[in-house]
Design an enzyme around this catalytic site. Sequence first.
Site, PDB file in Angstrom:
ATOM      1  N   HIS A  57       0.867  -1.187   0.000  1.00 23.36           N
ATOM      2  CA  HIS A  57       0.000   0.000   0.000  1.00 23.36           C
ATOM      3  C   HIS A  57       0.898   1.230   0.000  1.00 23.36           C
ATOM      4  O   HIS A  57       1.631   1.457   0.963  1.00 23.36           O
ATOM      5  CB  HIS A  57      -0.887   0.008   1.254  1.00 23.36           C
ATOM      6  CG  HIS A  57      -1.679  -1.248   1.452  1.00 23.36           C
ATOM      7  ND1 HIS A  57      -2.942  -1.426   0.931  1.00 23.36           N
ATOM      8  CD2 HIS A  57      -1.375  -2.396   2.103  1.00 23.36           C
ATOM      9  CE1 HIS A  57      -3.386  -2.636   1.268  1.00 23.36           C
ATOM     10  NE2 HIS A  57      -2.447  -3.247   1.971  1.00 23.36           N
ATOM     11  N   ASN A  89      -6.619   0.229  -2.616  1.00 25.54           N
ATOM     12  CA  ASN A  89      -7.281   1.105  -1.639  1.00 25.54           C
ATOM     13  C   ASN A  89      -6.621   2.483  -1.595  1.00 25.54           C
ATOM     14  O   ASN A  89      -6.248   3.002  -0.550  1.00 25.54           O
ATOM     15  CB  ASN A  89      -7.298   0.463  -0.249  1.00 25.54           C
ATOM     16  CG  ASN A  89      -5.916   0.192   0.308  1.00 25.54           C
ATOM     17  OD1 ASN A  89      -4.970   0.001  -0.447  1.00 25.54           O
ATOM     18  ND2 ASN A  89      -5.798   0.168   1.622  1.00 25.54           N
ATOM     19  N   ASP A 184      -8.826  -5.659  -1.306  1.00 25.53           N
ATOM     20  CA  ASP A 184      -7.975  -5.806  -0.120  1.00 25.53           C
ATOM     21  C   ASP A 184      -8.312  -4.789   0.958  1.00 25.53           C
ATOM     22  O   ASP A 184      -8.490  -3.610   0.684  1.00 25.53           O
ATOM     23  CB  ASP A 184      -6.511  -5.659  -0.509  1.00 25.53           C
ATOM     24  CG  ASP A 184      -5.595  -5.830   0.690  1.00 25.53           C
ATOM     25  OD1 ASP A 184      -5.926  -6.616   1.581  1.00 25.53           O
ATOM     26  OD2 ASP A 184      -4.555  -5.158   0.726  1.00 25.53           O
ATOM     27  N   HIS A 210      -8.725 -10.810   0.514  1.00 23.40           N
ATOM     28  CA  HIS A 210      -8.494 -10.519   1.925  1.00 23.40           C
ATOM     29  C   HIS A 210      -9.334 -11.537   2.702  1.00 23.40           C
ATOM     30  O   HIS A 210     -10.531 -11.339   2.906  1.00 23.40           O
ATOM     31  CB  HIS A 210      -8.925  -9.088   2.245  1.00 23.40           C
ATOM     32  CG  HIS A 210      -8.728  -8.691   3.670  1.00 23.40           C
ATOM     33  ND1 HIS A 210      -7.682  -7.891   4.087  1.00 23.40           N
ATOM     34  CD2 HIS A 210      -9.433  -8.984   4.793  1.00 23.40           C
ATOM     35  CE1 HIS A 210      -7.760  -7.702   5.390  1.00 23.40           C
ATOM     36  NE2 HIS A 210      -8.818  -8.357   5.841  1.00 23.40           N
ATOM     37  N   ASP A 333       2.509  -6.900   3.107  1.00 26.85           N
ATOM     38  CA  ASP A 333       1.342  -6.078   3.450  1.00 26.85           C
ATOM     39  C   ASP A 333       1.813  -4.734   4.016  1.00 26.85           C
ATOM     40  O   ASP A 333       1.287  -4.234   5.012  1.00 26.85           O
ATOM     41  CB  ASP A 333       0.427  -6.796   4.447  1.00 26.85           C
ATOM     42  CG  ASP A 333      -0.939  -6.124   4.599  1.00 26.85           C
ATOM     43  OD1 ASP A 333      -1.224  -5.179   3.840  1.00 26.85           O
ATOM     44  OD2 ASP A 333      -1.721  -6.538   5.480  1.00 26.85           O
ATOM     45  N   HIS A 337       1.320   4.297   8.036  1.00 24.50           N
ATOM     46  CA  HIS A 337       0.417   5.229   8.717  1.00 24.50           C
ATOM     47  C   HIS A 337       1.251   6.309   9.396  1.00 24.50           C
ATOM     48  O   HIS A 337       2.406   6.081   9.772  1.00 24.50           O
ATOM     49  CB  HIS A 337      -0.436   4.520   9.767  1.00 24.50           C
ATOM     50  CG  HIS A 337      -1.402   3.530   9.199  1.00 24.50           C
ATOM     51  ND1 HIS A 337      -2.474   3.904   8.428  1.00 24.50           N
ATOM     52  CD2 HIS A 337      -1.450   2.170   9.279  1.00 24.50           C
ATOM     53  CE1 HIS A 337      -3.151   2.827   8.053  1.00 24.50           C
ATOM     54  NE2 HIS A 337      -2.551   1.762   8.550  1.00 24.50           N
TER      55      HIS A 337
END
Length: 476
Positions: A57, A89, A184, A210, A333, A337
Site C-alpha cells: 500500500h 485502496n 484488499d 483478503h 502487506d 500510517h
Amino acid sequence: MLTLHDIRVWDTGERIDLVIPGTDSRRFFDEPGAVSEGAFDASTLTVAPGFADPHVHFRDPGQTYKESMRSGCAAAASGGYTRVLIMPNTLPAMDGKPVRAGAPGADDVLAAQARDTIDYLQHYDATHDGMLPVRYDLCVCASVDRAGGEASDPKDWQDQLPGVNDDSKDPYQRAHPVTAISDDGAAVPDAILDQVLANAQATGLYLIEHCEHHDSGIINEGPVSHKLGVPGIPEDTELRIVTRDIEAARRTGVHIHFQHVSTAGSFEAIRAAKSEGLPITCETAPHYLALNDEAIFKYGVMAKMNPPLRSEADRRATVAAIADGTVDLIATDHAPHAQSEKEAGLEQAPNGIIGLECAYGVCHRVLVDGGYISDRRLIELMSTAPEHLMGHTPTDIAGLLNTTARCATKRTLDLTAVEHPETVDLVILDTSRHWTVDKNRFHSKARNTPFDGWQVTGMPLATVIGSQLVFSRIGA
C-alpha cells in the site's frame, strides 16, 4: 562500473564475478558511504533474482502524508525488491472510474491530468519527473470504490490489462499493467462474489482475497483480549472466507490467492484444497511468523493489524505451513500510517505496519536461523514465487551464465554484455550479516513497525533493475 568478485549464485552455488554498469542517478537511492563503482571481494555475498511483493500500500494518490509512490518505491528498493503489486485502496480507489473533482484525493489525479487512478499511477514517472527505483503492477478494485455494493465493470479497466491493445499503448501503460483484482482490506461480499469471479475469468485476472471478515473486534479473541478488556476477533472470521472461496474456486476454476493467512484452521483447509488440485495459492507475512497476540503487551498499537496477530499455536502453524510448502510466498502487506494516527489508542488506531525494509532480515531470523528452511527456499518465497504469481519471469542467473564461455577459472556475468539487459533484476544479499532494525533509517515516510530495535540476520546490500544499480549499501 561495480565489480563484485567471487559472488555466489543463489541456486547453483557457483562462484562468479558480477559486473554492474554505471548507475542512472535518477533512480539511485543510496546510504551514507555507499558506492556504485569499484571492485569488491564479494565472497561472503549472494546474488539472486530481485525480491517481489504482491501486497503493498503506497497511499498515492490521496494519502501521501503517509507514503508516496516515490518514498514507497525507495523503501522497496532498500529492501531488495525489484517489483511490487500496488493494492487498490487508494483515494480515489483504483476501480477505473473517472475521477470527480472534489472527491477525496481527486486533486492529485486531476493535477496530473489523469482520467482515473489507474491512469495516474501508470503515468506517474512521466508526470512526476523521473523513473522510480522499482517495477510495479496495479491491482484493480473488485467493487466500485471498494464499497462492496457493486462489482467493478471490466469496461472501465480492461484496456489497462497486459496484452490488450499492447500495440496502441504507450510504454508507461505497458510497464504498469493491471494484473490482479481485489478489494484488499475487506473480503469480497457474498452478494457480488460470483460477478467478481466472472469478471476475473473473463479478463484472465486472478482474485486476491483478503481472507477475513469481521464487523467488530480489535485484536485476536482469546486470553489477551480478555485481559485487556477489548472486543476480540474470532479465528473463524478467516476460516469462513477461506472455505467459502475454496468452494468458489472449485465451482468456477478461477485462481484465488489468499492474503496474509494467519490461522491453523485456514492452513488445513488450504492444504486440502491444494491436494484436490484446485487453483488456490496463499501468502503469509513476516509479522505472523515472528509475533503472536501477546506482542500487544510489548508493542501496543504497533502490533495492531488486520487480520490480527493470532495465538502462539497459530504462529507455530504458520511457520509449519512455510516449512511444508503450504504457503506459496511471503508478502509484507506494507501499510504505512502517520505516527499521530497510530497514537490514537488501541481501539482507534488504524491497522497495519510497514515491512519492506526489514522483511528479509526478520524472515531470515525466524525461518533460516530457526532451522525451518534454507536460504535458497527463503529466496524462492520472496522472489521467484511472487514473480510467477504476478505473471512475470524472474531473472535466470544460471541461464545468463550459460551464454558465457566456461573456462578453468570462474565465469563472469557482465551486465553490460547480456542480450537483454533491460530484463535483468537482481538483489545482492549478505545472508549472514547481523544488523539492528532502525526505523529512523527507513526510506519510507512511515515508522509504524514493531521490529524497531530487533536483532536480525540477512541484509539486502544492493538492488539492480534492468541491469542498473538503483540502490546500494555496498561499502557503507
